[in-house]
Design an enzyme around this catalytic site. Structure first.
Site, PDB file in Angstrom:
ATOM      1  N   ASP A 124       0.881  -1.158  -0.095  1.00 15.93           N
ATOM      2  CA  ASP A 124       0.153  -0.053   0.078  1.00 15.93           C
ATOM      3  C   ASP A 124       0.624   1.190  -0.021  1.00 15.93           C
ATOM      4  O   ASP A 124       1.874   1.315   0.822  1.00 15.93           O
ATOM      5  CB  ASP A 124      -0.903   0.144   1.150  1.00 15.93           C
ATOM      6  CG  ASP A 124      -2.116   0.750   1.030  1.00 15.93           C
ATOM      7  OD1 ASP A 124      -2.589   1.144  -0.056  1.00 15.93           O
ATOM      8  OD2 ASP A 124      -2.893   1.664   1.929  1.00 15.93           O
ATOM      9  N   HIS A 131      -4.433  13.970   1.158  1.00 15.99           N
ATOM     10  CA  HIS A 131      -4.558  12.929   2.524  1.00 15.99           C
ATOM     11  C   HIS A 131      -3.188  12.996   3.415  1.00 15.99           C
ATOM     12  O   HIS A 131      -3.578  13.305   4.520  1.00 15.99           O
ATOM     13  CB  HIS A 131      -4.656  11.575   1.944  1.00 15.99           C
ATOM     14  CG  HIS A 131      -5.086  10.293   3.053  1.00 15.99           C
ATOM     15  ND1 HIS A 131      -6.204  10.538   3.937  1.00 15.99           N
ATOM     16  CD2 HIS A 131      -3.960   9.787   3.315  1.00 15.99           C
ATOM     17  CE1 HIS A 131      -5.758   9.401   4.548  1.00 15.99           C
ATOM     18  NE2 HIS A 131      -4.425   9.023   4.261  1.00 15.99           N
ATOM     19  N   GLU A 196     -10.876   3.806   3.182  1.00 18.21           N
ATOM     20  CA  GLU A 196      -9.897   4.621   2.540  1.00 18.21           C
ATOM     21  C   GLU A 196     -10.181   4.311   1.254  1.00 18.21           C
ATOM     22  O   GLU A 196     -10.109   3.351   0.338  1.00 18.21           O
ATOM     23  CB  GLU A 196      -8.441   4.069   2.905  1.00 18.21           C
ATOM     24  CG  GLU A 196      -8.022   4.460   4.290  1.00 18.21           C
ATOM     25  CD  GLU A 196      -6.488   4.542   4.449  1.00 18.21           C
ATOM     26  OE1 GLU A 196      -5.785   3.725   3.656  1.00 18.21           O
ATOM     27  OE2 GLU A 196      -6.048   5.124   5.454  1.00 18.21           O
ATOM     28  N   GLU A 198      -9.398   4.156  -2.310  1.00 20.73           N
ATOM     29  CA  GLU A 198      -8.028   4.093  -3.310  1.00 20.73           C
ATOM     30  C   GLU A 198      -8.571   3.281  -4.473  1.00 20.73           C
ATOM     31  O   GLU A 198      -9.400   2.669  -4.932  1.00 20.73           O
ATOM     32  CB  GLU A 198      -7.211   2.944  -2.329  1.00 20.73           C
ATOM     33  CG  GLU A 198      -6.883   3.631  -0.893  1.00 20.73           C
ATOM     34  CD  GLU A 198      -5.447   2.897  -0.201  1.00 20.73           C
ATOM     35  OE1 GLU A 198      -4.647   2.206  -0.870  1.00 20.73           O
ATOM     36  OE2 GLU A 198      -5.473   2.799   1.133  1.00 20.73           O
ATOM     37  N   ASP A 230      -9.169   0.338   1.598  1.00 23.77           N
ATOM     38  CA  ASP A 230      -8.202  -0.253   2.680  1.00 23.77           C
ATOM     39  C   ASP A 230      -8.918   0.121   4.019  1.00 23.77           C
ATOM     40  O   ASP A 230      -8.522   1.329   4.767  1.00 23.77           O
ATOM     41  CB  ASP A 230      -6.889   0.511   2.319  1.00 23.77           C
ATOM     42  CG  ASP A 230      -5.837  -0.016   3.458  1.00 23.77           C
ATOM     43  OD1 ASP A 230      -5.760  -1.145   3.910  1.00 23.77           O
ATOM     44  OD2 ASP A 230      -5.001   0.881   3.496  1.00 23.77           O
ATOM     45  N   LYS A 250      -4.851  -2.403   9.841  1.00 25.10           N
ATOM     46  CA  LYS A 250      -4.858  -2.374   8.368  1.00 25.10           C
ATOM     47  C   LYS A 250      -5.195  -3.897   7.910  1.00 25.10           C
ATOM     48  O   LYS A 250      -5.553  -4.043   6.707  1.00 25.10           O
ATOM     49  CB  LYS A 250      -3.881  -1.915   7.527  1.00 25.10           C
ATOM     50  CG  LYS A 250      -3.550  -0.240   7.937  1.00 25.10           C
ATOM     51  CD  LYS A 250      -4.550   0.538   7.211  1.00 25.10           C
ATOM     52  CE  LYS A 250      -3.715   1.935   7.279  1.00 25.10           C
ATOM     53  NZ  LYS A 250      -4.498   2.711   6.702  1.00 25.10           N
TER      54      LYS A 250
HETATM   55 MN    MN Z   1      -4.160   2.695   2.756  1.00 26.74          MN
END
Ligand code: MN
Length: 423
Positions: A124, A131, A196, A198, A230, A250
């Site tokens: 990642d 951000h 998140e 992404e 994520d 995560k």
């Molecule tokens: Mn992330």
């Protein structure tokens, strides 16, 4: 080399699959994204291509020799381009393939979509500069970006085992957290569960260990792009992240969309890669004329939320953020691939590179609740009056992405959705 615009992108090309010609479809004949599907009686995944409301079994149609997606992905760009051209011709109005291919066409409603490929390894990145700045400000108001940010595409090695395809829900994770006014941590369900926004970059062509991928070769190693959520436990993250970065905050769940939109399909939506004149220029290995001229991709992104109450009341999901890939990203996809391998790291077919949270420059374009709620200090209010700082049980988050440009057919990424279940 960047994929070229060719006959497969012609805006007036239409398909004998009528739903592919509907103006709002994500999957017109100009898109042709790849994913894996199975029928109710199937044990194994098949390679499919989305066309309108249908999926074509491309092995059944005689276009690939294998039903192993990773194997097909590893064949590389030339093989993929040949299949794209054959698909474009065979699915076009007037094709002589219509009768034989129609037997290998299934309604997307009657199939189960799997992970788009076997995801081998997961990295990642953290390339959303708005951000990184907004999150940095929460911790370091005077010095939000660390000194390496504008030189190194920041990333960490993540966990592939818990990446699930869109539609798989997950339990709110337990984790170790420590309240500011407490001396010791406790193990509790996370109270600061976040999404998140992404994109996922999926590698096709591998490289050997010790053989870095040069910038102008990097795109040839990429198979396609997905939506990627994520999920993050911010309270767990705050307690555990120093000194080695995110870990259990995560690794409990990530959600990927079922369709990989190829770089070929994205060719019309290329943009110049622009660096602010006051910012450092990338080091030589991260710079090329091609990357500068067309390294970025214009992809509009949005996040919507449907709470349990909304679902019960029949209220449609509400858009809570709108962003754009090229406006959010500080580095290009090619730069990520090249930087990842510059020390000799090998990439495999099926490796997934998350971009990092793709927040835009404005408050309503933030790609996480951490930003939308200013670190949990200011709740967002939904149209039905419900408020959120972080996610509650029953909340469903859906990511979408579309590419639009005058003179070309609009293409979409499908959706990436999952619901938070109670711990
Ligand atoms: Mn992330």
């Amino acid at each position: 080399m960047n994929a070229m615009i060719d006959a497969t992108h012609h805006p007036e090309l239409t398909s004998w699959v009528a739903s592919a010609n509907a103006p709002g479809t994500d999957f017109p004949i100009q898109n042709l994204p790849f994913g894996r599907f199975r029928l109710a009686h199937d044990a194994d995944w098949r390679i499919g291509v989305a066309i309108g409301d249908f999926v074509l079994d491309v092995h059944g149609a005689g276009l690939v020799q294998t039903q192993d997606m990773n194997r097909f992905m590893g064949l590389g760009q030339t093989a993929r381009i040949a299949v794209r051209r054959a698909l474009s011709e065979g699915l076009a109005v007037g094709s002589s393939q219509q009768t034989s291919w129609a037997k290998h066409l299934y309604s997307q409603k009657e199939v189960t979509m799997g992970l788009p490929c076997d995801i081998r390894d997961y990295t990642d990145f953290y390339i959303g500069i708005h951000h990184a700045t907004a999150v940095g400000k929460l911790f370091r108001p005077d010095n939000p970006l660390l000194p390496n940010y504008k030189w190194v595409p920041i990333g960490y090695h993540g966990r592939a085992s818990t990446i699930q395809v869109s539609g798989h829900n997950f339990k709110r994770p337990m984790g170790q957290t420590k309240a500011a006014d407490s001396e010791v941590p406790t193990l509790t369900p996370t109270q600061r569960l976040d999404f998140e926004l992404e994109l996922g970059v999926v590698i096709g062509t591998p490289n050997a260990q010790g053989e870095p991928i040069a910038l102008d070769q990097a795109q040839a190693h990429v198979f396609g792009v997905t939506l990627f959520n994520d999920w993050s436990a911010r309270d767990v993250q705050a307690w555990e992240y120093q000194p080695l970065g995110p870990f259990l905050s995560k690794n409990f769940a990530s959600t990927v969309s079922p369709w990989m939109v190829t770089l070929e399909a994205l060719a019309p939506f290329r943009q110049a890669f622009v660096r602010d004149a006051s910012d450092p220029q990338p080091l030589g290995y991260l710079q090329s004329l091609e990357n500068t001229q067309s390294g970025a991709i214009d992809i509009d992104l949005e996040v919507s939320l449907q709470t349990e109450h909304m679902r019960q009341a029949g209220i449609a999901p509400e858009v809570i953020s709108r962003s754009n890939f090229s406006q959010a990203a500080y580095w290009t996809i090619a730069q990520l691939v090249t930087h990842h391998t510059v020390g000799g790291c090998s990439l495999s077919a099926g490796d997934l590179l998350g971009t990092g949270t793709l927040s835009g420059p404005t408050p309503d374009s933030a790609g996480s609740l951490l930003e939308l709620s200013e670190g949990g200090k200011r709740a967002i209010t939904l149209k039905n009056g419900e408020q959120r700082t972080f996610l509650r049980d029953g909340d469903q988050i859906t990511l979408r992405g579309v590419c639009e440009r005058p003179g070309f057919r609009r293409i979409g990424f499908g959706e990436c959705t999952a619901t938070v279940l109670k711990a």
